[in-house]
Scaffold this motif. Structure first.
Motif, PDB file in Angstrom:
ATOM      1  N   ILE A 292       2.394  -3.815  -4.378  1.00  0.00           N
ATOM      2  CA  ILE A 292       2.932  -2.496  -4.044  1.00  0.00           C
ATOM      3  C   ILE A 292       3.371  -2.522  -2.586  1.00  0.00           C
ATOM      4  CG2 ILE A 292       2.429  -0.015  -3.907  1.00  0.00           C
ATOM      5  CD1 ILE A 292       0.010  -0.605  -5.825  1.00  0.00           C
ATOM      6  N   ILE A 293       4.464  -1.845  -2.304  1.00  0.00           N
ATOM      7  CA  ILE A 293       4.910  -1.653  -0.921  1.00  0.00           C
ATOM      8  C   ILE A 293       5.048  -0.155  -0.700  1.00  0.00           C
ATOM      9  CG2 ILE A 293       6.762  -2.025   0.761  1.00  0.00           C
ATOM     10  CD1 ILE A 293       7.400  -4.624  -0.771  1.00  0.00           C
ATOM     11  N   CYS A 294       4.452   0.336   0.386  1.00  0.00           N
ATOM     12  CA  CYS A 294       4.543   1.760   0.723  1.00  0.00           C
ATOM     13  C   CYS A 294       5.092   1.927   2.133  1.00  0.00           C
ATOM     14  CB  CYS A 294       3.169   2.422   0.668  1.00  0.00           C
ATOM     15  SG  CYS A 294       2.461   2.494  -0.972  1.00  0.00           S
ATOM     16  N   ILE A 295       5.940   2.904   2.293  1.00  0.00           N
ATOM     17  CA  ILE A 295       6.395   3.327   3.607  1.00  0.00           C
ATOM     18  C   ILE A 295       5.654   4.630   3.895  1.00  0.00           C
ATOM     19  CG2 ILE A 295       8.367   3.920   5.066  1.00  0.00           C
ATOM     20  CD1 ILE A 295       8.683   1.151   3.819  1.00  0.00           C
ATOM     21  N   LEU A 296       4.901   4.659   4.980  1.00  0.00           N
ATOM     22  CA  LEU A 296       4.075   5.807   5.328  1.00  0.00           C
ATOM     23  C   LEU A 296       4.521   6.395   6.658  1.00  0.00           C
ATOM     24  CD1 LEU A 296       0.609   4.126   4.639  1.00  0.00           C
ATOM     25  CD2 LEU A 296       1.862   5.640   3.104  1.00  0.00           C
ATOM     26  N   ALA A 297       4.408   7.697   6.797  1.00  0.00           N
ATOM     27  CA  ALA A 297       4.678   8.369   8.068  1.00  0.00           C
ATOM     28  C   ALA A 297       3.475   9.235   8.400  1.00  0.00           C
ATOM     29  CB  ALA A 297       5.932   9.221   7.972  1.00  0.00           C
ATOM     30  N   GLY A 298       3.083   9.217   9.666  1.00  0.00           N
ATOM     31  CA  GLY A 298       1.941  10.013  10.081  1.00  0.00           C
ATOM     32  C   GLY A 298       2.058  10.422  11.527  1.00  0.00           C
ATOM     33  N   PRO A 299       1.146  11.269  11.980  1.00  0.00           N
ATOM     34  CA  PRO A 299       1.243  11.786  13.341  1.00  0.00           C
ATOM     35  C   PRO A 299       1.012  10.738  14.419  1.00  0.00           C
ATOM     36  CG  PRO A 299      -0.771  12.566  12.288  1.00  0.00           C
ATOM     37  CD  PRO A 299       0.040  11.856  11.240  1.00  0.00           C
ATOM     38  N   ASP A 300       0.200   9.726  14.123  1.00  0.00           N
ATOM     39  CA  ASP A 300      -0.062   8.670  15.104  1.00  0.00           C
ATOM     40  C   ASP A 300      -0.689   7.465  14.405  1.00  0.00           C
ATOM     41  OD1 ASP A 300      -2.872   9.249  14.812  1.00  0.00           O
ATOM     42  OD2 ASP A 300      -2.691  10.791  16.351  1.00  0.00           O
ATOM     43  N   ASP A 301      -0.861   6.385  15.172  1.00  0.00           N
ATOM     44  CA  ASP A 301      -1.424   5.148  14.614  1.00  0.00           C
ATOM     45  C   ASP A 301      -2.826   5.372  14.039  1.00  0.00           C
ATOM     46  OD1 ASP A 301       0.823   3.558  15.386  1.00  0.00           O
ATOM     47  OD2 ASP A 301       0.010   3.405  17.413  1.00  0.00           O
ATOM     48  N   ASP A 302      -3.652   6.139  14.757  1.00  0.00           N
ATOM     49  CA  ASP A 302      -5.025   6.352  14.304  1.00  0.00           C
ATOM     50  C   ASP A 302      -5.070   7.047  12.949  1.00  0.00           C
ATOM     51  OD1 ASP A 302      -5.949   5.138  16.596  1.00  0.00           O
ATOM     52  OD2 ASP A 302      -6.501   7.013  17.597  1.00  0.00           O
TER      53      ASP A 302
END
Length: 96
Positions: A51-61
């Motif tokens: 599986i490959i996912c592209i994720l977006a979030g507020p920061d690395d943590d």
């Protein structure tokens, strides 16, 4: 927002329960929301990764905390990479 590419392998446990994979993905998306992380794209693949996912979030943590929480169930192992858009890379390299 930061972007990550996650390369995911199913564990032996994950492959034994492969039919549950789509519902586990929905559970992972729900878990991700707790961390402010969003799945931008998910692809099931054939080859070295499952599986490959592209994720977006507020920061690395936030993204890394989500990845650790998701791995606790024992169905997946992940390799994650910070990803940059061309505009972000332009900004990052201005001082070089």
């Amino acid at each position: 927002m930061v972007t990550y590419v996650s390369l995911i392998n199913l564990t032996d446990q994950g492959i034994q329960n492969i039919k549950e994979s789509p519902s586990r993905l929905n559970q992972a998306k729900k878990l991700a929301r707790k961390y402010g992380v969003k799945f931008k794209q998910t692809l099931y693949t054939v080859g070295p990764y499952d599986i490959i996912c592209i994720l977006a979030g507020p920061d690395d943590d936030a993204i890394n905390a989500f990845a650790l929480a998701a791995a606790q169930n024992g169905n997946v192992r992940t390799t994650s990479m910070r990803a940059y858009t061309p505009a972000e890379m332009t900004e990052l390299t201005k001082g070089i």
